[in-house]
Structures are given as C-alpha cells and as structure tokens.
Design an enzyme around this catalytic site. Structure first.
Site, PDB file in Angstrom:
ATOM      1  CE1 TYR A  12     -11.046  -1.111   5.908  1.00  0.00           C
ATOM      2  CE2 TYR A  12     -12.203  -0.350   7.870  1.00  0.00           C
ATOM      3  CZ  TYR A  12     -11.076  -0.345   7.068  1.00  0.00           C
ATOM      4  OH  TYR A  12      -9.984   0.407   7.421  1.00  0.00           O
ATOM      5  N   GLY A  23       0.829  -1.210   0.000  1.00  0.00           N
ATOM      6  CA  GLY A  23       0.000   0.000   0.000  1.00  0.00           C
ATOM      7  C   GLY A  23       0.859   1.254   0.000  1.00  0.00           C
ATOM      8  CG  LEU A  34      -1.025  -7.364  -2.166  1.00  0.00           C
ATOM      9  CD1 LEU A  34      -0.721  -6.377  -1.038  1.00  0.00           C
ATOM     10  CD2 LEU A  34      -0.092  -8.574  -2.071  1.00  0.00           C
ATOM     11  CB  SER A  62      -9.760  -0.516  11.223  1.00  0.00           C
ATOM     12  OG  SER A  62     -10.843   0.384  11.401  1.00  0.00           O
ATOM     13  N   GLY A  74      -1.578   7.287   0.930  1.00  0.00           N
ATOM     14  CA  GLY A  74      -2.008   7.394   2.323  1.00  0.00           C
ATOM     15  C   GLY A  74      -0.946   7.005   3.343  1.00  0.00           C
TER      16      GLY A  74
HETATM   17  P1  NAD Z   1      -5.282   4.591   0.735  1.00  0.00           P
HETATM   18  O1  NAD Z   1      -6.421   4.234  -0.115  1.00  0.00           O
HETATM   19  O2  NAD Z   1      -4.696   5.950   0.651  1.00  0.00           O
HETATM   20  O3  NAD Z   1      -4.097   3.534   0.550  1.00  0.00           O
HETATM   21  C1  NAD Z   1      -4.346   2.159   0.428  1.00  0.00           C
HETATM   22  C2  NAD Z   1      -3.402   1.572  -0.593  1.00  0.00           C
HETATM   23  O4  NAD Z   1      -3.677   0.163  -0.698  1.00  0.00           O
HETATM   24  C3  NAD Z   1      -3.586   2.177  -1.990  1.00  0.00           C
HETATM   25  O5  NAD Z   1      -2.369   2.657  -2.506  1.00  0.00           O
HETATM   26  C4  NAD Z   1      -4.127   1.012  -2.798  1.00  0.00           C
HETATM   27  O6  NAD Z   1      -3.729   1.012  -4.155  1.00  0.00           O
HETATM   28  C5  NAD Z   1      -3.559  -0.182  -2.041  1.00  0.00           C
HETATM   29  N1  NAD Z   1      -4.331  -1.374  -2.415  1.00  0.00           N
HETATM   30  C6  NAD Z   1      -5.685  -1.505  -2.439  1.00  0.00           C
HETATM   31  N2  NAD Z   1      -6.038  -2.673  -2.972  1.00  0.00           N
HETATM   32  C7  NAD Z   1      -4.884  -3.304  -3.313  1.00  0.00           C
HETATM   33  C8  NAD Z   1      -4.600  -4.547  -3.925  1.00  0.00           C
HETATM   34  N3  NAD Z   1      -5.584  -5.369  -4.361  1.00  0.00           N
HETATM   35  N4  NAD Z   1      -3.313  -4.888  -4.121  1.00  0.00           N
HETATM   36  C9  NAD Z   1      -2.321  -4.055  -3.738  1.00  0.00           C
HETATM   37  N5  NAD Z   1      -2.523  -2.866  -3.147  1.00  0.00           N
HETATM   38  C10 NAD Z   1      -3.800  -2.485  -2.949  1.00  0.00           C
HETATM   39  O7  NAD Z   1      -5.796   4.315   2.214  1.00  0.00           O
HETATM   40  P2  NAD Z   1      -5.112   4.495   3.656  1.00  0.00           P
HETATM   41  O8  NAD Z   1      -6.080   5.260   4.458  1.00  0.00           O
HETATM   42  O9  NAD Z   1      -3.699   4.924   3.563  1.00  0.00           O
HETATM   43  O10 NAD Z   1      -5.185   2.990   4.167  1.00  0.00           O
HETATM   44  C11 NAD Z   1      -4.035   2.245   4.560  1.00  0.00           C
HETATM   45  C12 NAD Z   1      -4.494   1.188   5.544  1.00  0.00           C
HETATM   46  O11 NAD Z   1      -5.036   1.839   6.693  1.00  0.00           O
HETATM   47  C13 NAD Z   1      -5.597   0.287   5.027  1.00  0.00           C
HETATM   48  O12 NAD Z   1      -5.352  -1.039   5.435  1.00  0.00           O
HETATM   49  C14 NAD Z   1      -6.840   0.835   5.706  1.00  0.00           C
HETATM   50  O13 NAD Z   1      -7.833  -0.139   5.856  1.00  0.00           O
HETATM   51  C15 NAD Z   1      -6.276   1.260   7.028  1.00  0.00           C
HETATM   52  N6  NAD Z   1      -7.097   2.217   7.773  1.00  0.00           N
HETATM   53  C16 NAD Z   1      -7.365   3.447   7.265  1.00  0.00           C
HETATM   54  C17 NAD Z   1      -8.150   4.333   7.994  1.00  0.00           C
HETATM   55  C18 NAD Z   1      -8.499   5.700   7.481  1.00  0.00           C
HETATM   56  O14 NAD Z   1      -9.318   6.386   8.123  1.00  0.00           O
HETATM   57  N7  NAD Z   1      -7.928   6.155   6.373  1.00  0.00           N
HETATM   58  C19 NAD Z   1      -8.648   3.957   9.240  1.00  0.00           C
HETATM   59  C20 NAD Z   1      -8.352   2.688   9.736  1.00  0.00           C
HETATM   60  C21 NAD Z   1      -7.567   1.830   8.992  1.00  0.00           C
END
Ligand code: NAD
Length: 256
Positions: free
Chosen positions: A151, A8, A42, A111, A12
């Site tokens: 989720y 990822g 993935l 999360s 983010g």
């Molecule tokens: P984001 O969407 O900015 O980044 C997520 C990344 O995961 C993206 O670059 C995306 O391309 C990659 N990804 C998605 N599907 C994929 C796949 N099939 N194969 C490879 N890569 C893949 O989101 P984020 O907020 O940075 O999230 C990062 C982590 O944090 C995630 O696991 C998310 O569930 C978790 N999270 C986020 C929040 C929030 O509020 N943003 C809260 C709790 C948990």
C-alpha cells in the site's frame, strides 16, 4: 455545470466528494465496483478500458475534471493494481477528453504512508509502468510477509507519477492541473474496523500523529479535492497536499 468523474464514488472520500460536488451544482459520473453510473473493476485492464469507455459514453465525451479516489489497503497485489495502475489508466484514458475542456483538472488520493518506508523494487516497477513486474513483486511481498508495504509503495509511486506527469507533455501544456491529496487517517469504511480496535488504533496514532483536530472525516479530504479540481485552481499543479492534521510536518520535521 462542470462534469466531474470520481472513481471510488460509492464509499468514503469519493462518496463525500460526490455529494459536495452535486450540492454545488456539478454533474458527477461515478465509477466503482458497484452502485455507480459506471461499474468497473479498476484492478484489471479490461475493467479500466470499460471504465474509460463507460465514462465517455455517460459524459457524452465532455469531461471537466477527473478525481481518482478508488483504492484499497489490503496487503495483496490487487492494492497496487488499483491504487497505482487503475488510477493512472483512468487519468491517461480520459486525458484526451480533459484536454478539450475549458478548465480541465485532475487529482488523485495518495497517502501519508507514501512518505514512509516503501519497497523500492515495487516503486521502480510502478514508475516504469510495468504492471507485470509490479504484480510479481507484490506477490513475492505478500508471500514473504511484507505485504503491508504494498500500500505505501503504491501511494509513493502514485505521488511520484503525478509530480512527473503534471509538467510532462499533454498535461500542464493543455491547461490540465494534476495534483495529489495525501490524507492521514480518515474515518471511512476502509479504517472503521481498525479504529474500533483499541490496539490497532494506538498503533495508527503512533505511526500517523495528527495533532491538529485528530482523525479526519471524509469531508476534510473531499473539500481539498473539490478545490483542486475547481476552475478556481488555475496555478496549483504537481503538488502533494497533505490533509493529515500535521502528521507530515511532525514526521518529517522542519525542512527548507
Ligand atoms: P473506502 O473503502 O470507503 O472507498 C474506496 C472505494 O474504492 C470503495 O467504494 C471501493 O469499492 C472502491 N474500489 C476498491 N477497489 C476497486 C476496484 N478494483 N475497482 C473500482 N473501485 C474500487 O475507502 P476511503 O477511505 O474512502 O479511500 C479512498 C481513497 O483514500 C483510497 O485511495 C485510499 O487509499 C485513500 N486513503 C484513505 C485513508 C483513510 O484513512 N481512509 C488514508 C489515506 C488514503
């Protein structure tokens, strides 16, 4: 320099962690759908195998730490395939390489939603490692209107998997620390549109109250991940570290 694998990494929290690690002199091998050294999906078995092979090739077989940040919050089966099965496959696939490192560490992003209402059937299928059953259950949920529970269920299963694996053969005994960082609401491309919508934002603030400093930026979460996978972390393992502005303490209240 430590060599750290970050899934990822293109966006983010993963992108923020990548920048922080590079700033401190670490080498990062990024894994994402696009825009990283290793590009892989993935959500599929083929993509996961390609990711592990690609990382080992890019890293010359030496891996000091792995951080699984890749995830998505869509109310579809793909969310459990990436968030749980994709993360587990990456960690398990790289575990033999980690075990060779001097100070091996691993972490995943969970999360706060994993502490709330989940679908027990989906969580059980995840913990049994049965992706076919998990995908079928998630499909039923999507079709039946409860896709929103996919989720949180995937994140609950991920945290439970980490707690069990962290002290199972192959991890703690090999010196590999394995932890979860569980964010509250973080401003990233995943949440931007929701946070910009006043009604959605109010619903999120009610579900995830963050009295300490409000919504987090990605650096708040990345900083915790950075420490957990550093050589400095010699004794923290099997933990879920909430980086959530007090949401978990608010929602669960004082415990023992
Ligand atoms: P984001 O969407 O900015 O980044 C997520 C990344 O995961 C993206 O670059 C995306 O391309 C990659 N990804 C998605 N599907 C994929 C796949 N099939 N194969 C490879 N890569 C893949 O989101 P984020 O907020 O940075 O999230 C990062 C982590 O944090 C995630 O696991 C998310 O569930 C978790 N999270 C986020 C929040 C929030 O509020 N943003 C809260 C709790 C948990």
């Amino acid at each position: 320099a430590r060599r750290v694998v970050v899934s990822g990494a293109a966006s983010g929290i993963g992108a923020s962690l990548t920048r922080m690690l590079q700033e401190q002199g670490d080498e990062v091998v990024g894994v994402d759908l696009h825009g990283t050294a290793v590009c892989a999906d993935l959500s599929t078995e083929e993509g996961r195998a390609g990711a592990v092979a690609g990382v080992l090739e890019a890293a010359g077989g030496r891996v000091d730490a792995v951080v699984a940040c890749a995830g998505l919050s869509v109310p579809e089966p793909t969310a459990v395939r990436v968030n749980l099965f994709g993360a587990v496959a990456l960690l398990e696939g790289l575990r033999p390489a980690l075990a060779e490192a001097g100070a091996p560490r691993a972490a995943v992003v969970g999360s706060i939603t994993g502490t709330g209402v989940v679908d027990e059937q989906l969580v059980s299928a995840c913990l049994a490692g049965d992706e076919t059953a998990a995908t079928a259950r998630a499909r039923q949920m999507t079709d039946g209107g409860s896709g929103g529970l996919i989720y949180p269920s995937s994140k609950s299963a991920l945290a439970q998997w980490v707690r069990a694996r962290s002290v199972a053969p192959g991890w703690a005994g090999e010196g590999i620390a394995l932890n979860v960082v569980a964010p509250g609401v973080v401003r990233t491309p995943m949440t931007e549109a929701l946070l910009d919508d006043e009604r959605m934002r109010a619903a999120m603030d009610e579900a995830v109250p963050m009295p300490l400093n409000g919504h987090a930026g990605p650096d708040a979460v990345a900083g915790a991940l950075r420490w957990l996978v550093s050589a400095e972390n010699t004794h923290v393992t099997g933990q879920v570290l909430y980086v959530d502005g007090g949401a978990e303490a608010t929602l669960r209240g004082p415990g023992r």
